[in-house]
Design an enzyme around this catalytic site. Structure first.
Site, PDB file in Angstrom:
ATOM      1  N   HIS A  56      12.834   1.687   6.699  1.00  0.00           N
ATOM      2  CA  HIS A  56      11.853   0.849   5.980  1.00  0.00           C
ATOM      3  C   HIS A  56      12.130   0.861   4.481  1.00  0.00           C
ATOM      4  O   HIS A  56      11.624   1.710   3.741  1.00  0.00           O
ATOM      5  CB  HIS A  56      10.431   1.336   6.268  1.00  0.00           C
ATOM      6  CG  HIS A  56       9.386   0.347   5.890  1.00  0.00           C
ATOM      7  ND1 HIS A  56       8.274   0.105   6.652  1.00  0.00           N
ATOM      8  CD2 HIS A  56       9.285  -0.503   4.826  1.00  0.00           C
ATOM      9  CE1 HIS A  56       7.535  -0.836   6.077  1.00  0.00           C
ATOM     10  NE2 HIS A  56       8.123  -1.205   4.964  1.00  0.00           N
ATOM     11  N   HIS A  58      12.760  -1.766   0.898  1.00  0.00           N
ATOM     12  CA  HIS A  58      12.748  -3.085   0.248  1.00  0.00           C
ATOM     13  C   HIS A  58      13.848  -3.109  -0.810  1.00  0.00           C
ATOM     14  O   HIS A  58      13.771  -2.375  -1.795  1.00  0.00           O
ATOM     15  CB  HIS A  58      11.391  -3.338  -0.414  1.00  0.00           C
ATOM     16  CG  HIS A  58      10.250  -3.399   0.567  1.00  0.00           C
ATOM     17  ND1 HIS A  58       9.869  -4.559   1.199  1.00  0.00           N
ATOM     18  CD2 HIS A  58       9.433  -2.420   1.051  1.00  0.00           C
ATOM     19  CE1 HIS A  58       8.853  -4.305   2.016  1.00  0.00           C
ATOM     20  NE2 HIS A  58       8.570  -3.014   1.948  1.00  0.00           N
ATOM     21  N   LEU A  59      14.866  -3.931  -0.578  1.00  0.00           N
ATOM     22  CA  LEU A  59      15.973  -4.021  -1.542  1.00  0.00           C
ATOM     23  C   LEU A  59      15.742  -5.121  -2.582  1.00  0.00           C
ATOM     24  O   LEU A  59      16.464  -5.192  -3.575  1.00  0.00           O
ATOM     25  CB  LEU A  59      17.304  -4.251  -0.812  1.00  0.00           C
ATOM     26  CG  LEU A  59      17.822  -3.059   0.003  1.00  0.00           C
ATOM     27  CD1 LEU A  59      19.090  -3.439   0.766  1.00  0.00           C
ATOM     28  CD2 LEU A  59      18.085  -1.847  -0.889  1.00  0.00           C
ATOM     29  N   ASN A  90      10.768  -9.506   3.154  1.00  0.00           N
ATOM     30  CA  ASN A  90       9.885 -10.188   2.189  1.00  0.00           C
ATOM     31  C   ASN A  90      10.573 -10.366   0.839  1.00  0.00           C
ATOM     32  O   ASN A  90      10.090  -9.936  -0.203  1.00  0.00           O
ATOM     33  CB  ASN A  90       8.550  -9.442   2.042  1.00  0.00           C
ATOM     34  CG  ASN A  90       8.702  -8.008   1.605  1.00  0.00           C
ATOM     35  OD1 ASN A  90       9.769  -7.409   1.758  1.00  0.00           O
ATOM     36  ND2 ASN A  90       7.645  -7.436   1.059  1.00  0.00           N
ATOM     37  N   HIS A 175       3.531  -4.359  10.179  1.00  0.00           N
ATOM     38  CA  HIS A 175       2.701  -3.835   9.079  1.00  0.00           C
ATOM     39  C   HIS A 175       1.261  -4.110   9.511  1.00  0.00           C
ATOM     40  O   HIS A 175       0.830  -5.252   9.539  1.00  0.00           O
ATOM     41  CB  HIS A 175       3.086  -4.602   7.800  1.00  0.00           C
ATOM     42  CG  HIS A 175       2.144  -4.441   6.659  1.00  0.00           C
ATOM     43  ND1 HIS A 175       2.541  -3.896   5.455  1.00  0.00           N
ATOM     44  CD2 HIS A 175       0.836  -4.769   6.507  1.00  0.00           C
ATOM     45  CE1 HIS A 175       1.506  -3.905   4.616  1.00  0.00           C
ATOM     46  NE2 HIS A 175       0.469  -4.420   5.229  1.00  0.00           N
ATOM     47  N   HIS A 228       4.554   2.408   8.729  1.00  0.00           N
ATOM     48  CA  HIS A 228       3.790   3.242   7.782  1.00  0.00           C
ATOM     49  C   HIS A 228       2.340   3.510   8.193  1.00  0.00           C
ATOM     50  O   HIS A 228       1.398   3.117   7.518  1.00  0.00           O
ATOM     51  CB  HIS A 228       3.843   2.680   6.367  1.00  0.00           C
ATOM     52  CG  HIS A 228       3.641   1.180   6.249  1.00  0.00           C
ATOM     53  ND1 HIS A 228       2.616   0.515   6.840  1.00  0.00           N
ATOM     54  CD2 HIS A 228       4.364   0.246   5.580  1.00  0.00           C
ATOM     55  CE1 HIS A 228       2.698  -0.772   6.535  1.00  0.00           C
ATOM     56  NE2 HIS A 228       3.752  -0.958   5.786  1.00  0.00           N
ATOM     57  N   ASN A 274       0.254   0.294  -0.003  1.00  0.00           N
ATOM     58  CA  ASN A 274      -0.351  -0.404   1.123  1.00  0.00           C
ATOM     59  C   ASN A 274       0.369  -0.010   2.408  1.00  0.00           C
ATOM     60  O   ASN A 274       1.539  -0.303   2.553  1.00  0.00           O
ATOM     61  CB  ASN A 274      -0.245  -1.919   0.895  1.00  0.00           C
ATOM     62  CG  ASN A 274      -0.995  -2.691   1.959  1.00  0.00           C
ATOM     63  OD1 ASN A 274      -1.625  -2.108   2.841  1.00  0.00           O
ATOM     64  ND2 ASN A 274      -0.924  -4.005   1.894  1.00  0.00           N
ATOM     65  N   ASP A 301       9.355   3.419   2.979  1.00  0.00           N
ATOM     66  CA  ASP A 301       8.715   2.205   2.442  1.00  0.00           C
ATOM     67  C   ASP A 301       9.044   2.086   0.955  1.00  0.00           C
ATOM     68  O   ASP A 301       8.178   1.773   0.133  1.00  0.00           O
ATOM     69  CB  ASP A 301       7.204   2.205   2.694  1.00  0.00           C
ATOM     70  CG  ASP A 301       6.578   0.836   2.402  1.00  0.00           C
ATOM     71  OD1 ASP A 301       7.319  -0.127   2.135  1.00  0.00           O
ATOM     72  OD2 ASP A 301       5.335   0.743   2.439  1.00  0.00           O
TER      73      ASP A 301
HETATM   74 ZN   LIG Z   1       4.373  -2.725   4.797  1.00  0.00          ZN
END
Ligand SMILES: [Zn+2]
Length: 418
Positions: A56, A58-59, A90, A175, A228, A274, A301
């Protein structure tokens, strides 16, 4: 490519039930039984494991290269001991189309320093209204579907998504957030939200979707993975479902098992994430879930945000923190607290995510890709976020005393850190 001999370390390879002092040989980017003229790496007193996997991350590329890029995000992963990461869709544009997946894979080939497995969106633009082209995304190379950052609210659309995912042999990652219950909540709904005058994000807002996912996984007989997980009730729902044989799985993040909602009391936005930090009861629930295997994996995350975005009123700041560099040390605390044995912890970073996502990774079997992490379990260090490999600085762990760290990260037989 030079052959390597990792000598004298405590090798923990859960896939093969190995936990003993032995040597590991690498040649031609694979794990082998022996090698000629190998460069010797002294691993005495260290732990040698299959390269760790974080499912998990985010790049932020494409679209928000000011927060993170494939280059900086994967460097951060290597520093943290991770040889494989799974990136979330996202981005801008969202990874709901084959072009974006192709772009990410091209960037990884050009500048990535660890393996990156992309996910594709469940719905177009993550809006939860219309399914993304799941079949073409699979052909483009995604390993799972998720609308992470968002949550499909229509139970019918989610059901169709899981049915398609099953046809294409893709797990669905969710999520878990019910929009009507959470509304614009920013911290856990409870004592601290009332005391601080901040809008509450009730645990029930997560639990309702976890329960929905249990029912849909049962109905479709297919895998849904709850991302998460932050509440004790969610853990209980997943535990009960697993006992019935439902195809449900879950991950937990270090911040949720390390901190509680009281940490928010100075309105410090690096404690805003979140789902939010919750109560001691919830944290204990997560620890129990990790201990008994209800929670399959640990994931960061890793969610980079620019300093100017976080340096605003609490209500207005974006959710999320960076986590790749602190994840291993915070997780090693679970071993010291006797929540998990060291092999069980390594399993949550290797065989478990590899199995869920059908990745040919997470083992030191002969012939496997030579992804290896060498861990110094006792080294004491202080996390200085100003020295992070990330482009962002949004960590609540700045200045924390840590114990245990990746000493070397080897990807495909090549040392990527240090
Ligand atoms: Zn999430």
């Amino acid at each position: 490519m030079k052959s390597l001999l990792i000598k004298g370390g405590r090798v923990i390879d859960p896939a093969n039930h190995v936990d003993e002092v032995r040597d590991v040989f690498i040649a031609e980017s694979k794990i082998v039984a022996s090698a000629q003229d190998a460069e010797v790496i002294d691993a005495r007193g260290k732990i040698v494991t299959p390269g760790l996997i974080d499912m998990h991350v985010h790049l932020r590329e494409p679209g928000r290269g000011d927060k993170e890029t494939v280059e900086t995000g994967t460097r951060c992963a290597a520093r943290g001991g991770f040889t494989s990461i799974v990136c979330m869709p996202n981005t801008t544009p969202a990874a709901d189309n084959t072009g974006t997946i192709a772009f990410i894979r091209q960037r990884v080939a050009e500048v990535g320093c660890v393996n990156v497995f992309p996910t594709g969106a469940i719905s177009k633009e993550l809006k939860g209204e219309e399914l993304a082209p799941i079949g073409s995304l699979k052909k483009a190379g995604i390993v799972a579907l998720t609308d992470d950052g968002h949550c499909v609210q229509s139970n019918d659309l989610m059901r169709r998504a899981v049915e398609y995912a099953k046809m294409f042999n893709l797990p669905v990652l969710d999520h878990c957030q019910d929009y009507s219950l959470v509304a614009d909540g920013v911290v856990h709904e409870g004592y601290w939200s009332a005391a601080l005058g901040l809008r509450g994000w009730p645990a029930t807002g997560e639990d309702v979707i976890v329960a929905r996912n249990v029912l849909l996984a049962e109905l479709t007989d297919w895998w849904i993975h709850c991302q998460h997980i932050s509440s004790a009730r969610s853990v209980q729902l997943i535990r009960e479902a697993k006992r019935r044989g439902v195809k449900i799985s879950a991950e937990a993040c270090p911040h949720h098992f390390t901190m509680t909602d009281g940490c928010v009391k100075a309105y410090e936005t690096n404690f805003k994430m979140n789902p939010p930090l919750r109560t001691e009861h919830d944290r204990d629930g997560i620890l129990e879930g990790l201990a008994d295997g209800t929670i399959d994996c640990i994931a960061s995350d890793h969610a980079p945000h620019c300093t100017y975005e976080k340096e605003v009123e609490f209500d207005l700041a974006p959710f999320g923190i960076i986590g790749l560099e602190t994840e291993l040390a915070l997780s090693l605390e679970l071993v010291r607290k006797k929540v998990l044995t060291l092999p069980a912890l390594i399993e949550r970073f290797t065989t478990k995510p590899a199995t869920l996502l059908r990745l040919n990774k997470g083992t030191l079997s002969m012939g496997a890709d030579a992804d290896v992490t060498i861990i110094d379990p006792e080294i004491e260090w202080t996390y200085d976020v100003t020295q992070s490999a990330s482009k962002s600085r949004n960590s609540p762990f700045h200045g924390w005393q840590m114990r245990g760290k990746a000493e070397r990260t080897i990807v495909g037989g090549v040392t990527k850190f240090p």
